[in-house]
Design a protein around this motif. Structure first.
Motif, PDB file in Angstrom:
ATOM      1  N   HIS A   1      40.438  91.384  38.409  1.00  0.00           N
ATOM      2  CA  HIS A   1      41.364  91.810  39.464  1.00  0.00           C
ATOM      3  C   HIS A   1      41.383  90.801  40.610  1.00  0.00           C
ATOM      4  O   HIS A   1      42.452  90.346  41.034  1.00  0.00           O
ATOM      5  CB  HIS A   1      40.948  93.189  39.982  1.00  0.00           C
ATOM      6  N   GLU A   2      40.195  90.450  41.105  1.00  0.00           N
ATOM      7  CA  GLU A   2      40.127  89.522  42.232  1.00  0.00           C
ATOM      8  C   GLU A   2      40.602  88.120  41.830  1.00  0.00           C
ATOM      9  O   GLU A   2      41.206  87.407  42.637  1.00  0.00           O
ATOM     10  CB  GLU A   2      38.703  89.468  42.799  1.00  0.00           C
ATOM     11  N   MET A   3      40.347  87.725  40.582  1.00  0.00           N
ATOM     12  CA  MET A   3      40.842  86.431  40.126  1.00  0.00           C
ATOM     13  C   MET A   3      42.376  86.437  40.063  1.00  0.00           C
ATOM     14  O   MET A   3      43.019  85.394  40.234  1.00  0.00           O
ATOM     15  CB  MET A   3      40.252  86.076  38.761  1.00  0.00           C
ATOM     16  N   GLY A   4      42.969  87.600  39.844  1.00  0.00           N
ATOM     17  CA  GLY A   4      44.427  87.702  39.892  1.00  0.00           C
ATOM     18  C   GLY A   4      44.963  87.347  41.266  1.00  0.00           C
ATOM     19  O   GLY A   4      45.977  86.650  41.398  1.00  0.00           O
ATOM     20  N   HIS A   5      44.279  87.817  42.315  1.00  0.00           N
ATOM     21  CA  HIS A   5      44.668  87.436  43.678  1.00  0.00           C
ATOM     22  C   HIS A   5      44.518  85.931  43.876  1.00  0.00           C
ATOM     23  O   HIS A   5      45.389  85.278  44.470  1.00  0.00           O
ATOM     24  CB  HIS A   5      43.789  88.167  44.694  1.00  0.00           C
ATOM     25  N   ALA A   6      43.397  85.388  43.399  1.00  0.00           N
ATOM     26  CA  ALA A   6      43.152  83.946  43.562  1.00  0.00           C
ATOM     27  C   ALA A   6      44.230  83.126  42.868  1.00  0.00           C
ATOM     28  O   ALA A   6      44.717  82.133  43.408  1.00  0.00           O
ATOM     29  CB  ALA A   6      41.769  83.583  43.024  1.00  0.00           C
ATOM     30  N   MET A   7      44.629  83.543  41.667  1.00  0.00           N
ATOM     31  CA  MET A   7      45.660  82.801  40.945  1.00  0.00           C
ATOM     32  C   MET A   7      47.012  82.900  41.635  1.00  0.00           C
ATOM     33  O   MET A   7      47.822  81.971  41.581  1.00  0.00           O
ATOM     34  CB  MET A   7      45.764  83.317  39.498  1.00  0.00           C
ATOM     35  N   HIS A   8      47.270  84.015  42.293  1.00  0.00           N
ATOM     36  CA  HIS A   8      48.497  84.142  43.081  1.00  0.00           C
ATOM     37  C   HIS A   8      48.511  83.061  44.164  1.00  0.00           C
ATOM     38  O   HIS A   8      49.542  82.421  44.420  1.00  0.00           O
ATOM     39  CB  HIS A   8      48.557  85.537  43.713  1.00  0.00           C
ATOM     40  N   SER A   9      47.356  82.854  44.789  1.00  0.00           N
ATOM     41  CA  SER A   9      47.247  81.818  45.822  1.00  0.00           C
ATOM     42  C   SER A   9      47.320  80.419  45.223  1.00  0.00           C
ATOM     43  O   SER A   9      47.966  79.522  45.779  1.00  0.00           O
ATOM     44  CB  SER A   9      45.929  81.983  46.592  1.00  0.00           C
ATOM     45  N   MET A  10      46.649  80.210  44.105  1.00  0.00           N
ATOM     46  CA  MET A  10      46.575  78.869  43.508  1.00  0.00           C
ATOM     47  C   MET A  10      47.903  78.432  42.889  1.00  0.00           C
ATOM     48  O   MET A  10      48.300  77.266  42.988  1.00  0.00           O
ATOM     49  CB  MET A  10      45.492  78.835  42.418  1.00  0.00           C
ATOM     50  N   LEU A  11      48.597  79.346  42.232  1.00  0.00           N
ATOM     51  CA  LEU A  11      49.784  78.982  41.460  1.00  0.00           C
ATOM     52  C   LEU A  11      51.073  79.063  42.259  1.00  0.00           C
ATOM     53  O   LEU A  11      52.114  78.592  41.795  1.00  0.00           O
ATOM     54  CB  LEU A  11      49.882  79.872  40.216  1.00  0.00           C
ATOM     55  N   ALA A  12      51.020  79.658  43.438  1.00  0.00           N
ATOM     56  CA  ALA A  12      52.199  79.626  44.303  1.00  0.00           C
ATOM     57  C   ALA A  12      52.400  78.195  44.789  1.00  0.00           C
ATOM     58  O   ALA A  12      51.441  77.494  45.102  1.00  0.00           O
ATOM     59  CB  ALA A  12      51.998  80.565  45.491  1.00  0.00           C
ATOM     60  N   ARG A  13      53.626  77.760  44.827  1.00  0.00           N
ATOM     61  CA  ARG A  13      53.935  76.442  45.372  1.00  0.00           C
ATOM     62  C   ARG A  13      55.095  76.604  46.349  1.00  0.00           C
ATOM     63  O   ARG A  13      56.172  76.050  46.178  1.00  0.00           O
ATOM     64  CB  ARG A  13      54.263  75.439  44.245  1.00  0.00           C
ATOM     65  N   THR A  14      54.817  77.405  47.383  1.00  0.00           N
ATOM     66  CA  THR A  14      55.839  77.700  48.373  1.00  0.00           C
ATOM     67  C   THR A  14      55.960  76.556  49.372  1.00  0.00           C
ATOM     68  O   THR A  14      54.986  75.851  49.654  1.00  0.00           O
ATOM     69  CB  THR A  14      55.500  78.990  49.136  1.00  0.00           C
ATOM     70  N   HIS A  15      57.147  76.408  49.910  1.00  0.00           N
ATOM     71  CA  HIS A  15      57.368  75.383  50.932  1.00  0.00           C
ATOM     72  C   HIS A  15      56.626  75.757  52.213  1.00  0.00           C
ATOM     73  O   HIS A  15      56.149  74.888  52.946  1.00  0.00           O
ATOM     74  CB  HIS A  15      58.864  75.244  51.213  1.00  0.00           C
TER      75      HIS A  15
END
Length: 703
Positions: free
Chosen positions: A483-497
């Motif tokens: 579950h917590e790694m899901g949050h981390a991947m949201h942060s890592m894989l986002a490439r927002t401007h």
């Protein structure tokens, strides 16, 4: 000069220290071996001996660095305000605001984490001062009318520098954040909003603090046969919780009735908080606080939330009653004369059913879930889905707040380094006893074309490895890790401007979707088979055990979902029009009668312990919404093949990459290729519940 024998012994000692489990983990990957070793035995081989500073921030080589950072933050903020309000501005307004947000968040997020996680009081005090300073800066910004009207003008009339849809969406989010403080209102109303926000802050703090207070009663009130179950202080019995796991039915009932008895002060705090929230919403131009809270969410309005909850309630009633019937039979068999099934019985019989139906016990499963094996499983899953790997990085002196931290670099096979994850996994004194994800630095595009890499911390509370074995996780701990790694991947894989909308910085009903989706992977037999290996023999978990484990996770899902639905409906009713139709307890009893299959227990006030009313006011439905969306995604894209790279890439590209940079309802509709209407969400949840029940029935037949 060392002899050959001395060099051999030294090499063996180094290997033992770096990986104390090598003697029985000879074939683990380097990632698994590292996480299966004792972190406090790792050697620092870096030639860099000086203190690098917390998170490799040079200013934080000592606690005094926080004072420097806050002063720099003030100076940089003033500079950006001047730029935003200047007629000679050469950047998009939203870019200036995002840099302003980034400079504040870099100090505030880091300071807030250190405040709760660092074992040293001088560090936590310095971090708290820095955090308070940033809060003061934000309050000052919220009263800067020149800054507000500069943004308002650009948002309404367009920027002098061409903008795109993302720019315009993020600018509107900044504007709404501004207007939360009432800056757009006449002077009298604006002061009222400021006072209401201040009152709500204090009311919320006191309510949360009081929600965990134990109850004290004279020991004579309790039967002598159950007194030993509770703590004793002199002639008083102290009831500090619900005793939900106790096999003593009377103890469970008494704990429930005593711990949840009405409390005039808590009820006053809750009532005043709901009243102030309603006044705040009305002053800011919203019909109710729920309308204000749901602006810019995926489901958008409280009317749509209630349509979703009512529709789900209709679909759940028969399914939940079947669960309660089974639990009633269990209680009748165990306690023939103890009356009908009651709310205090549910956690006990849910846990007992898992053992009785599937013989699932932590002691049987934990040896297959060493921390290293689980991290290896995550690495394998993430590589299949997204082409990334978790790579252990050496920690230099001064970089971390404790000795037992791991640092991971998230490496993409073509894009290279995506960001860093610090793993604070082990329990220690004064550490918060909760599993959570902290953003230390958000990702964003920099002016030179490079990308500011995200940095996050994953915090768990696992036991330290012993000399004879690594840290072994229970199935629940495995779920929490995923579950917590899901949050981390949201942060890592986002490439927002923009960092203002990076990763988990999105609407509440979207933020939990990636983490809940990861729980589906953690409960899939095909995924578990890829890493569940015995820490000593390295033998994979037998198929029979895997099937029993996965089925046990879904026991009584319908009744559990109905319970969460009841919480969600109560939260919505509290944040609708005010004054309430009766007391907060009257509203609770009415909601329970409509939305939950078990009756309200007289002279109890469960809502006074519901601290989520503070942090999730009018948004508690997000738990069910996120689960509904995650089930839609799972059923549509991963159920047939949980390691499908094409679907993983699509999920990243169309969901994770956007963070909050795309309107949430549009984000969901574009990815699912259909509107997330209440009917669609409910159908997905009910299908998920029915599929899980079929899995339970099938495994039970085999047993």
């Amino acid at each position: 000069m060392r002899t050959i024998m001395q060099r051999t012994i030294l090499k063996q000692l180094l290997n033992c220290n770096l990986n104390s489990t090598n003697l029985y983990f000879g074939t683990w990957s380097s990632l698994a071996a590292t996480f299966n070793s004792r972190p406090d035995r790792k050697l620092t081989l870096s030639l860099k001996k000086e203190n690098a500073g917390l998170f490799d921030v040079p200013e934080l080589q000592s606690y005094e660095g926080f004072y420097y950072l806050k002063e720099q933050c003030i100076l940089h903020t003033d500079k950006l305000i001047d730029e935003a309000t200047s007629e000679n501005r050469t950047r998009k307004m939203v870019e200036v605001f995002d840099e302003l947000s980034d400079s504040l968040c870099k100090v505030a997020d880091l300071a807030e984490f250190i405040r709760v996680a660092h074992p040293s009081a001088i560090y936590t005090q310095a971090a708290e001062i820095a955090s308070a300073t940033v809060s003061s800066i934000v309050e000052k910004l919220n009263t800067n009318s020149e800054l507000y009207y500069s943004l308002l003008n650009v948002t309404n009339n367009g920027d002098k520098i061409p903008t795109n849809k993302v720019d315009n969406h993020v600018a509107k989010l900044f504007l709404f954040d501004f207007e939360q403080s009432g800056i757009h209102l006449p002077e009298v109303e604006r002061h009222k909003v400021v006072n209401l926000n201040d009152a709500l802050l204090h009311l919320g703090q006191h309510f949360v603090a009081g929600s965990t207070n134990p109850r004290r009663i004279r020991k004579e009130v309790l039967p002598e046969s159950v007194r030993h179950i509770f703590s004793m202080e002199g002639d008083d019995v102290v009831v500090g919780g619900l005793c939900a796991d106790s096999a003593n039915s009377k103890a469970r009932e008494l704990a429930y009735r005593i711990y949840l008895q009405p409390d005039d002060h808590q009820d006053y705090l809750l009532t005043e908080m709901l009243k102030a929230r309603y006044e705040l919403a009305q002053t800011c131009g919203f019909p109710t606080y729920a309308h204000r809270a749901l602006k810019e969410s995926a489901i958008e309005t409280p009317e749509m939330v209630m349509e979703f909850l009512d529709c789900l309630s209709d679909g759940l009633k028969k399914r939940a009653k079947n669960d309660f019937h089974i639990m009633s039979e269990m209680k009748r068999n165990e306690y023939p004369s103890n009356g009908p099934l009651a709310p205090w019985d549910i956690p006990y019989f849910r846990k007992k059913a898992k053992k009785q139906m599937f013989n699932v016990q932590n002691s049987e499963y934990s040896p297959y879930f060493s921390l290293g094996a689980c991290m290896e499983g995550l690495d394998n899953l993430l590589h299949h889905l997204y082409g990334i790997n978790l790579v252990i990085k050496e920690i230099v002196p001064g970089e971390c707040w404790a000795q037992d931290i791991y640092k991971l670099a998230v490496m993409h096979e073509t894009e290279g380094l995506l960001g860093y994850i610090y793993c604070d996994f082990y329990e220690r004194s004064r550490k918060p006893n909760q599993d959570c994800h902290f953003t230390i630095q958000g990702g964003r595009m920099l002016s030179d074309g490079s990308y500011q890499l995200p940095i996050v911390v994953l915090m768990l509370n696992l036991p330290l490895p012993r000399w004879s074995s690594p840290t072994l996780l229970s199935p629940t701990m495995v779920d929490n890790l995923f579950h917590e790694m899901g949050h981390a991947m949201h942060s890592m894989l986002a490439r927002t401007h923009y960092q203002h909308v990076t990763g988990t910085r999105c609407s509440t009903d979207i933020a939990e979707v990636p983490s809940v989706l990861m729980e589906y992977f953690a409960s899939d037999i095909r995924v578990l088979k890829s890493f569940a290996r015995h820490f000593q023999t390295k033998e994979p978990m037998p198929d029979d055990m895997l099937q029993r484990l996965c089925a046990s996770k879904h026991v009584f899902t319908a009744s559990e979902t109905e319970h969460q639905l009841f919480y969600s409906a109560l939260d919505q009713l509290y944040h609708a029009r005010h004054p309430l139709n009766g007391s907060t307890t009257d509203v609770l009893a009415e909601a329970q009668a409509k939305y939950y299959s078990l009756p309200y227990v007289n002279n109890t006030a469960w809502q006074l312990r519901f601290s989520h009313l503070v942090g999730y006011g009018a948004k508690y439905y997000s738990y069910l919404m996120s689960r509904a969306l995650a089930s839609c995604i799972w059923q549509s894209y991963f159920e047939q093949d949980p390691l499908n790279r094409m679907q993983g890439e699509r999920y990243r590209r169309e969901c994770l990459a956007h963070g909050g940079g795309k309107p949430p309802r549009q984000l969901v509709a574009d990815f699912l290729q259909k509107q997330p209407t209440p009917d669609v969400l409910v159908d997905s949840l009910l299908k998920d519940i029915d599929d899980k029940q079929k899995q339970i029935d099938e495994v039970q037949r085999k047993c």
